[in-house]
Scaffold this motif. Structure first.
Motif, PDB file in Angstrom:
ATOM      1  N   GLY A   1      19.263   1.349  23.109  1.00 60.48           N
ATOM      2  CA  GLY A   1      20.521   0.594  23.121  1.00 60.48           C
ATOM      3  C   GLY A   1      20.442  -0.643  23.989  1.00 60.48           C
TER       4      GLY A   1
ATOM      5  N   VAL B   1      16.957  -8.281  31.259  1.00 57.48           N
ATOM      6  CA  VAL B   1      16.722  -9.729  31.278  1.00 57.48           C
ATOM      7  C   VAL B   1      16.773 -10.222  29.831  1.00 57.48           C
TER       8      VAL B   1
ATOM      9  N   GLY C   1      18.486 -16.223  27.381  1.00 57.63           N
ATOM     10  CA  GLY C   1      18.546 -17.487  26.655  1.00 57.63           C
ATOM     11  C   GLY C   1      18.236 -17.229  25.193  1.00 57.63           C
TER      12      GLY C   1
ATOM     13  N   VAL D   1      15.633  10.892  24.580  1.00 62.44           N
ATOM     14  CA  VAL D   1      14.756  11.476  23.559  1.00 62.44           C
ATOM     15  C   VAL D   1      13.559  12.127  24.252  1.00 62.44           C
TER      16      VAL D   1
HETATM   17  P1  FAD Z   1      15.302  -2.709  26.289  1.00 64.18           P
HETATM   18  O1  FAD Z   1      16.362  -3.609  26.800  1.00 64.18           O
HETATM   19  O2  FAD Z   1      14.242  -2.286  27.244  1.00 64.18           O
HETATM   20  O3  FAD Z   1      16.018  -1.434  25.702  1.00 64.18           O
HETATM   21  C1  FAD Z   1      15.316  -0.247  25.451  1.00 64.18           C
HETATM   22  C2  FAD Z   1      16.318   0.842  25.137  1.00 64.18           C
HETATM   23  O4  FAD Z   1      15.604   2.017  24.773  1.00 64.18           O
HETATM   24  C3  FAD Z   1      17.225   1.195  26.300  1.00 64.18           C
HETATM   25  O5  FAD Z   1      18.533   1.430  25.838  1.00 64.18           O
HETATM   26  C4  FAD Z   1      16.615   2.513  26.793  1.00 64.18           C
HETATM   27  O6  FAD Z   1      17.565   3.330  27.419  1.00 64.18           O
HETATM   28  C5  FAD Z   1      16.151   3.101  25.468  1.00 64.18           C
HETATM   29  N1  FAD Z   1      15.141   4.143  25.625  1.00 64.18           N
HETATM   30  C6  FAD Z   1      13.856   4.028  26.037  1.00 64.18           C
HETATM   31  N2  FAD Z   1      13.274   5.236  26.078  1.00 64.18           N
HETATM   32  C7  FAD Z   1      14.210   6.124  25.644  1.00 64.18           C
HETATM   33  C8  FAD Z   1      14.237   7.541  25.484  1.00 64.18           C
HETATM   34  N3  FAD Z   1      13.187   8.311  25.770  1.00 64.18           N
HETATM   35  N4  FAD Z   1      15.374   8.108  25.035  1.00 64.18           N
HETATM   36  C9  FAD Z   1      16.471   7.361  24.754  1.00 64.18           C
HETATM   37  N5  FAD Z   1      16.511   6.035  24.903  1.00 64.18           N
HETATM   38  C10 FAD Z   1      15.394   5.430  25.354  1.00 64.18           C
HETATM   39  N6  FAD Z   1      14.401 -12.748  25.201  1.00 64.18           N
HETATM   40  C11 FAD Z   1      15.073 -13.825  24.785  1.00 64.18           C
HETATM   41  O7  FAD Z   1      15.468 -13.879  23.611  1.00 64.18           O
HETATM   42  N7  FAD Z   1      15.322 -14.852  25.633  1.00 64.18           N
HETATM   43  C12 FAD Z   1      14.892 -14.852  26.911  1.00 64.18           C
HETATM   44  O8  FAD Z   1      15.168 -15.795  27.645  1.00 64.18           O
HETATM   45  C13 FAD Z   1      14.126 -13.751  27.360  1.00 64.18           C
HETATM   46  N8  FAD Z   1      13.657 -13.677  28.613  1.00 64.18           N
HETATM   47  C14 FAD Z   1      12.929 -12.588  29.004  1.00 64.18           C
HETATM   48  C15 FAD Z   1      12.359 -12.544  30.291  1.00 64.18           C
HETATM   49  C16 FAD Z   1      11.579 -11.461  30.659  1.00 64.18           C
HETATM   50  C17 FAD Z   1      10.957 -11.442  32.020  1.00 64.18           C
HETATM   51  C18 FAD Z   1      11.378 -10.385  29.766  1.00 64.18           C
HETATM   52  C19 FAD Z   1      10.555  -9.187  30.159  1.00 64.18           C
HETATM   53  C20 FAD Z   1      11.958 -10.416  28.522  1.00 64.18           C
HETATM   54  C21 FAD Z   1      12.713 -11.518  28.124  1.00 64.18           C
HETATM   55  N9  FAD Z   1      13.258 -11.579  26.850  1.00 64.18           N
HETATM   56  C22 FAD Z   1      13.924 -12.685  26.442  1.00 64.18           C
HETATM   57  C23 FAD Z   1      13.141 -10.453  25.932  1.00 64.18           C
HETATM   58  C24 FAD Z   1      14.449  -9.684  25.937  1.00 64.18           C
HETATM   59  O9  FAD Z   1      14.731  -9.209  27.243  1.00 64.18           O
HETATM   60  C25 FAD Z   1      14.385  -8.517  24.981  1.00 64.18           C
HETATM   61  O10 FAD Z   1      13.877  -8.946  23.747  1.00 64.18           O
HETATM   62  C26 FAD Z   1      15.775  -7.973  24.727  1.00 64.18           C
HETATM   63  O11 FAD Z   1      16.416  -7.675  25.924  1.00 64.18           O
HETATM   64  C27 FAD Z   1      15.705  -6.748  23.860  1.00 64.18           C
HETATM   65  O12 FAD Z   1      15.106  -5.695  24.579  1.00 64.18           O
HETATM   66  P2  FAD Z   1      15.018  -4.294  23.855  1.00 64.18           P
HETATM   67  O13 FAD Z   1      16.369  -3.929  23.397  1.00 64.18           O
HETATM   68  O14 FAD Z   1      13.939  -4.347  22.867  1.00 64.18           O
HETATM   69  O15 FAD Z   1      14.518  -3.332  25.019  1.00 64.18           O
END
Ligand code: FAD
Length: 498
Positions: free
Chosen positions: A12, A47, A50, A185
């Motif tokens: 999420g 994070v 942008g 999970v």
């Molecule tokens: P996450 O936010 O990590 O979410 C993962 C989810 O999975 C969480 O809800 C967690 O609880 C869940 N989860 C994991 N394991 C389990 C489990 N076992 N059981 C249940 N739930 C679980 N993107 C941009 O577009 N612009 C930017 O400027 C930018 N800057 C960034 C700077 C940095 C330093 C980094 C590292 C990333 C940046 N990004 C940027 C990328 C951006 O942060 C991600 O693409 C975006 O936040 C989406 O992340 P996500 O949802 O894939 O992962």
């Protein structure tokens, strides 16, 4: 009536909730029932503040107005990125890579011709922000919303608080029918046919589905861990693998661009929100320790007395070999990540989910047409990677081993090598981009902004005819000034949103 397909999204973060909202905005509950499972214990990466203009399309697709979501997420408008200090030897100290808009249609040919003229050694104007409207808006802190008498569409992205955006998208998704389960999970159960059967959770038992979307962030729980899909590392030409983030006080007047400043072993983002500035140093741990990165960042943002708390992160840079296998699609950090220099992560999330929806529904949800889909998504990642790699390859800094190693790095894709060859040979770069059928977000204008912004030009010829500068001959300065009169201050527009 047939039963709805059950899609289970695991994770999420922004990726999970963007996917959930896109799915329920396209398909009714009778067609597809969407469940999202996330673990508040694990939390999100927190994070990613942008965006590119595709996020504007995302909000249009899910039918949410800027005036609704932006104040809830301390968001601001973004018209592009300013790059400071990336090429001190070759080019200007600073250049802008703006998002392109309708009024730019009239000046783009002049910009491209001027770049070519300059490649022939003639002294003509090539600074991108002198041509493209969003560059002018950034310089004057103007919001990219024109008054009614200006009949052109202006494209823009946003800056936002990632945690608040997550909460906002949760509310919208749940109100539109997404079933939300908070649970960790513990196991992904794969059937004998290689398809995922269900997930087991600590708090809510089993959750079964017909299709699973892996949005578990860097953990990559489903596609990478459970199904064993290999991860292709980009470390050979993208050295940055860590970041440290640090807020600072909000600015007035409110800027409407991200600033990306080259530091000793990477670069710092500077993202203006209404409530604070988000800063972060993206660096290579091969060249800099976490402690030194934090010290350098604090010095750069002027937080010498340590008023704000820093957060350190590791980054896994690369992509899965395949993004969709059987009944599992990976989205967001779980599918791959290219460092955030051009803020493309959410763009790739959106492209992936939209193309998945097109592909899955094209077969009546019956089969999994993954091969062409995977080719397209891999090409998108590769295209973004090459554009980012060019920033490092072309740098002219001489102040650290990090910058020299980047410049000397010859691990380039064939595609990037050809693009640079064509530029140096003074051939037609737009034709080369077309020939290669590059599908990435970065078109010929972006490539010209990058190469001109870095000053990748030969020395000026001795003999200068003193004409041929289309910026002057077509009086583009007056055109741009006239256009800019139709925009209000960014600070005033955001204040009106409340
Ligand atoms: P996450 O936010 O990590 O979410 C993962 C989810 O999975 C969480 O809800 C967690 O609880 C869940 N989860 C994991 N394991 C389990 C489990 N076992 N059981 C249940 N739930 C679980 N993107 C941009 O577009 N612009 C930017 O400027 C930018 N800057 C960034 C700077 C940095 C330093 C980094 C590292 C990333 C940046 N990004 C940027 C990328 C951006 O942060 C991600 O693409 C975006 O936040 C989406 O992340 P996500 O949802 O894939 O992962």
């Amino acid at each position: 009536m047939s039963k709805p397909r059950r899609v289970v999204i695991v994770g999420g973060g922004t990726a999970g909730w963007m996917a959930a909202n896109l799915l329920v905005s396209r398909w009714s509950r009778e067609e597809v029932a969407v469940t999202l499972v996330e673990s508040p214990q694990i939390g999100t990466v927190g994070v990613g503040e942008g965006s590119t203009p595709t996020l504007r399309r995302f909000f249009q697709l899910i039918d949410v107005a800027d005036s609704d979501w932006m104040p809830a997420c301390n968001a601001t408008y973004k018209v592009g990125i300013r790059f400071d200090g990336w090429s001190p030897e070759g080019g200007p100290r600073s250049y802008r890579h703006p998002f392109f808009s309708q009024p730019d249609t009239f000046v783009t040919p002049s910009f491209l011709v001027n770049c070519r003229t300059r490649r022939l050694g003639l002294d003509v104007t090539t600074a991108p922000d002198k041509f493209f409207l969003n560059g002018a808006l950034a310089g004057d802190h103007l919001a990219p919303l024109a008054t009614e008498n200006f009949p052109f569409d202006i494209d823009y992205g946003y800056h936002f608080d990632a945690l608040l955006l997550g909460r906002y998208l949760t509310q919208v998704g749940v109100s539109r029918g997404v079933t939300h389960i908070e649970a960790k999970v513990s196991q992904v159960v794969v059937a004998d046919d290689g398809l995922i059967d269900r997930i087991e959770t600590d708090e809510a038992g089993s959750v079964s589905g017909d299709f699973f979307i892996d949005c578990t962030g860097f953990a990559g729980l489903l596609l990478q861990q459970a199904l064993g899909e290999p991860f292709i590392d980009f470390a050979t030409n993208l050295y940055n693998d860590a970041a440290v983030a640090l807020p600072s006080a909000a600015l007035s007047p409110l800027p409407c661009e991200t600033v990306s400043t080259a530091l000793s072993a990477g670069w710092c983002w500077h993202i203006p929100l209404t409530s604070r500035i988000g800063n972060g140093y993206v660096y290579s741990s091969r060249f800099l320790t976490a402690e030194d990165a934090e010290v350098e960042l604090r010095r750069h943002v002027g937080d010498l007395d340590g008023a704000y708390e820093a957060r350190h992160l590791k980054m896994r840079v690369g992509q899965l070999r395949r993004h969709w296998c059987g009944n599992c699609l990976a989205v967001g950090l779980a599918q791959g990540f290219i460092e955030p220099l051009e803020a493309t992560a959410l763009l790739l999330v959106q492209v992936t989910v939209e193309k998945f929806m097109d592909a899955w529904s094209s077969t009546g949800f019956a089969s999994h047409p993954t091969e062409s889909f995977n080719k397209q998504i891999v090409a998108h990642f590769d295209g973004v990677r090459d554009y980012i790699v060019a920033h490092y390859k072309l740098n002219t800094r001489n102040d650290s081993d990090y910058w020299r190693a980047n410049r000397n790095n010859d691990v380039l894709s064939d595609s990037l090598r050809h693009l640079l060859d064509v530029w140096y040979r003074c051939d037609d770069l737009s034709a080369e981009i077309e020939r290669q059928q590059l599908v990435s977000h970065f078109d010929t204008r972006s490539w010209h902004c990058l190469l001109a912004g870095y000053g990748v030009f030969p020395a000026l010829a001795d003999d200068q005819p003193g004409r041929g500068d289309l910026y002057v001959e077509r009086d583009i300065e007056r055109y741009q000034r006239g256009c800019a009169l139709n925009f209000e201050s960014h600070t005033a527009v955001m204040a009106a949103y409340g």
